[in-house]
Design an enzyme around this catalytic site. Structure first.
Site, PDB file in Angstrom:
ATOM      1  N   GLU A 288      47.340  70.435  29.888  1.00 37.71           N
ATOM      2  CA  GLU A 288      46.309  69.394  29.898  1.00 37.71           C
ATOM      3  C   GLU A 288      44.921  70.012  29.828  1.00 37.71           C
ATOM      4  O   GLU A 288      44.018  69.479  29.149  1.00 37.71           O
ATOM      5  CB  GLU A 288      46.450  68.535  31.157  1.00 37.71           C
ATOM      6  N   TRP A 291      44.465  70.970  26.243  1.00 36.14           N
ATOM      7  CA  TRP A 291      44.130  69.785  25.431  1.00 36.14           C
ATOM      8  C   TRP A 291      42.622  69.519  25.512  1.00 36.14           C
ATOM      9  O   TRP A 291      41.981  69.207  24.489  1.00 36.14           O
ATOM     10  CB  TRP A 291      44.879  68.553  25.939  1.00 36.14           C
ATOM     11  N   TRP A 320      40.661  46.283  10.112  1.00 35.04           N
ATOM     12  CA  TRP A 320      40.889  45.776  11.458  1.00 35.04           C
ATOM     13  C   TRP A 320      40.492  44.302  11.545  1.00 35.04           C
ATOM     14  O   TRP A 320      39.514  43.873  10.920  1.00 35.04           O
ATOM     15  CB  TRP A 320      40.092  46.576  12.475  1.00 35.04           C
ATOM     16  N   ASN A 355      45.827  58.488  33.282  1.00 33.14           N
ATOM     17  CA  ASN A 355      45.938  58.922  31.887  1.00 33.14           C
ATOM     18  C   ASN A 355      47.041  58.201  31.120  1.00 33.14           C
ATOM     19  O   ASN A 355      46.867  57.847  29.955  1.00 33.14           O
ATOM     20  CB  ASN A 355      46.172  60.435  31.818  1.00 33.14           C
ATOM     21  N   TRP A 373      39.416  51.161  16.901  1.00 32.25           N
ATOM     22  CA  TRP A 373      39.479  52.056  18.057  1.00 32.25           C
ATOM     23  C   TRP A 373      38.106  52.407  18.610  1.00 32.25           C
ATOM     24  O   TRP A 373      37.965  52.702  19.804  1.00 32.25           O
ATOM     25  CB  TRP A 373      40.231  53.344  17.690  1.00 32.25           C
ATOM     26  N   TRP A 396      41.327  58.596  22.027  1.00 26.17           N
ATOM     27  CA  TRP A 396      41.359  57.334  21.288  1.00 26.17           C
ATOM     28  C   TRP A 396      41.873  57.535  19.861  1.00 26.17           C
ATOM     29  O   TRP A 396      42.665  56.726  19.363  1.00 26.17           O
ATOM     30  CB  TRP A 396      39.969  56.684  21.277  1.00 26.17           C
TER      31      TRP A 396
END
Length: 482
Positions: A288, A291, A320, A355, A373, A396
């Site tokens: 993590e 990341w 969208w 998370n 998004w 996202w």
């Protein structure tokens, strides 16, 4: 006539700590080697720029409270601190010009990666160097700074797994260094210059972050206890929002109360035996942290992301629906999907979201409600205490299948099965949706089978129908050119 003091100025931004602060360490070391030198730490709050970047009010208050606490902690180390109130990033420029005129001989700071911040830093660097002031930048946002982890062809990794493999190899090769706490030998009297900088003292916040401790020693102890006592169970508990299975350190990493280097160092000290075991709690928590670095490397290599462009350019053409009504239902936690609504309540009430729930709510907004998004990305930033552009944007875009790591667009979370899997007893839902408190563990995840309870609200979309629309939206932009 006494000789004027040579000022070694530390400009603090997102490194609000006394321990493992390279800029502070080098400034104090240099000043202690010269009897006529002193160290001055400076922080400039820029509320208007923060608001332009959609920084949440709770994060703004969190920063202000931490700066006040840091002022006390630095004073104990012999370092004076000026905390000033400005409006925009550009207001910092005359502050350092004035400090240069008042005897600053060197500036020490940690770079920021976003575009406007980089532009500001380049301008101030040029100003100071032209005035004969030395400028030192110490890139410590990441254990492995952007540009240090590259493919064999010298490119930035676009996929996480090979990035992680290279990152771990470099960690084994280089290790990780944390700077010790230092004490300045001469305390600088800031009252002599405070009124000359044309900016008032930093204001208090709104106290919305009062529930979050800001003492550095307390946060270091929290990190130590997590690595000692909880990280072994991290892989097993981290996805269950009802449990306290995460470190709770994300907000402190976001503003630099602790560093990634300290986290890795502590993990190596406390969990060395299991750290190299695949899927151990320690190795998963380290992933993590990697990341977090991956998204910062991507941000620096692809600055168009800061302009809110998708990483996968073809997805910019997705049509969208962008229903304002559906978006408002999502924001308010009134979608009729209990796990989504409870998660959004958690965000709105506490300024933080688990998370796993971030992934579920993001997937729902994009792939069930068919909303851009970027609407969700901005809303999260406007509410999160741990808002970090790189991590928020990366997360996202991952959820929306517009980003890195080849996330397939046909991966669509089912919010009901996610709820059944990760909140099996429904306790998290009940905590934030008291209107469903009487539902059983079996019915709470989808209370609509026998008609929506009077206390709740109908589902705003049908997941199966929405999934089909999502697949069609992506297929339209992914189809090969004729």
């Amino acid at each position: 006539m006494s000789k004027p003091v040579a000022l070694h100025v530390v400009w603090l931004r997102n490194d609000l700590r006394a321990y493992d602060n390279a800029a502070l360490f080098h400034a104090v070391t240099a000043a202690n080697n010269d009897a006529d030198s002193a160290v001055l730490a400076v922080f400039v709050a820029t509320a208007a720029s923060w608001q332009q970047h959609h920084m949440s009010t709770i994060k703004q208050d969190f920063i202000r409270q931490r700066v006040r606490q840091l002022t006390v902690e630095l004073a104990e180390q012999g370092v004076a601190m000026l905390a000033l109130e400005a409006n925009h990033y550009q207001d910092c420029r005359p502050v350092f010009a004035k400090l240069s005129a008042l005897g600053m001989v060197a500036l020490y700071s940690q770079p920021e990666y976003e575009l406007r911040e980089q532009q500001r830093d380049r301008q101030i660097t040029a100003d100071l160097q032209a005035a004969g002031v030395a400028v030192h930048w110490y890139d410590r946002q990441c254990v492995m700074p952007p540009g240090s982890i590259l493919t064999q062809s010298g490119d930035t990794y676009k996929v996480f797994t090979p990035f992680k493999r290279n990152w771990l190899a470099r960690l084994q090769q280089l290790g990780v260094r944390c700077y010790p706490r230092v004490r300045a030998e001469k305390f600088y009297d800031v009252s002599a210059i405070g009124e000359q900088l044309a900016l008032p003292a930093m204001q208090n916040g709104d106290n919305s972050a009062a529930a979050w401790p800001v003492a550095e020693q307390q946060i270091l102890e929290q990190m130590r206890q997590f690595c000692q006592q909880q990280v072994a169970d991290y892989q097993r508990t981290r996805d269950f929002p009802e449990q306290a299975g995460t470190s709770g350190l994300s907000a402190y990493l976001a503003i630099g109360v602790i560093s990634a280097q300290q986290c890795v160092n502590r993990l190596q000290l406390e969990a060395a035996v299991t750290l190299e075991q695949d899927k151990s709690g320690a190795s998963v928590w380290l992933s993590e942290l990697i990341w977090r670095e991956f998204y910062k490397h991507i941000l620096v290599a692809y600055p168009d992301l800061i302009k809110h462009n998708p990483f996968q350019a073809d997805t910019a053409a997705i049509r969208w629906s962008n229903s304002k009504t559906l978006f408002d239902a999502w924001c308010q936690g009134k979608t009729g999907y209990p796990i989504v609504d409870a998660a959004m309540r958690q965000l709105n009430q506490t300024g933080w979201m688990h998370n796993r729930l971030r992934m579920i709510t993001a997937s729902f907004l994009v792939k069930d409600l068919h909303i851009d998004w970027r609407w969700g990305e901005q809303y999260f930033m406007s509410r999160l205490i741990d808002g970090d552009f790189a991590a928020n944007n990366g997360g996202w875009q991952w959820a929306a299948s517009t980003g890195t790591d080849a996330a397939p667009y046909f991966r669509i979370f089912n919010p009901v099965t996610q709820s059944e899997r990760f909140d099996p007893a429904g306790n998290f839902i009940r905590r934030y949706l008291p209107e469903l408190a009487k539902q059983s563990a079996k019915t709470i995840h989808w209370p609509h089978n026998k008609g929506t309870p009077a206390e709740y609200w109908p589902a705003v979309v049908d997941h199966n129908d929405a999934r089909k629309i999502t697949l069609a939206l992506f297929a339209e932009v992914k189809k090969p050119n004729a």
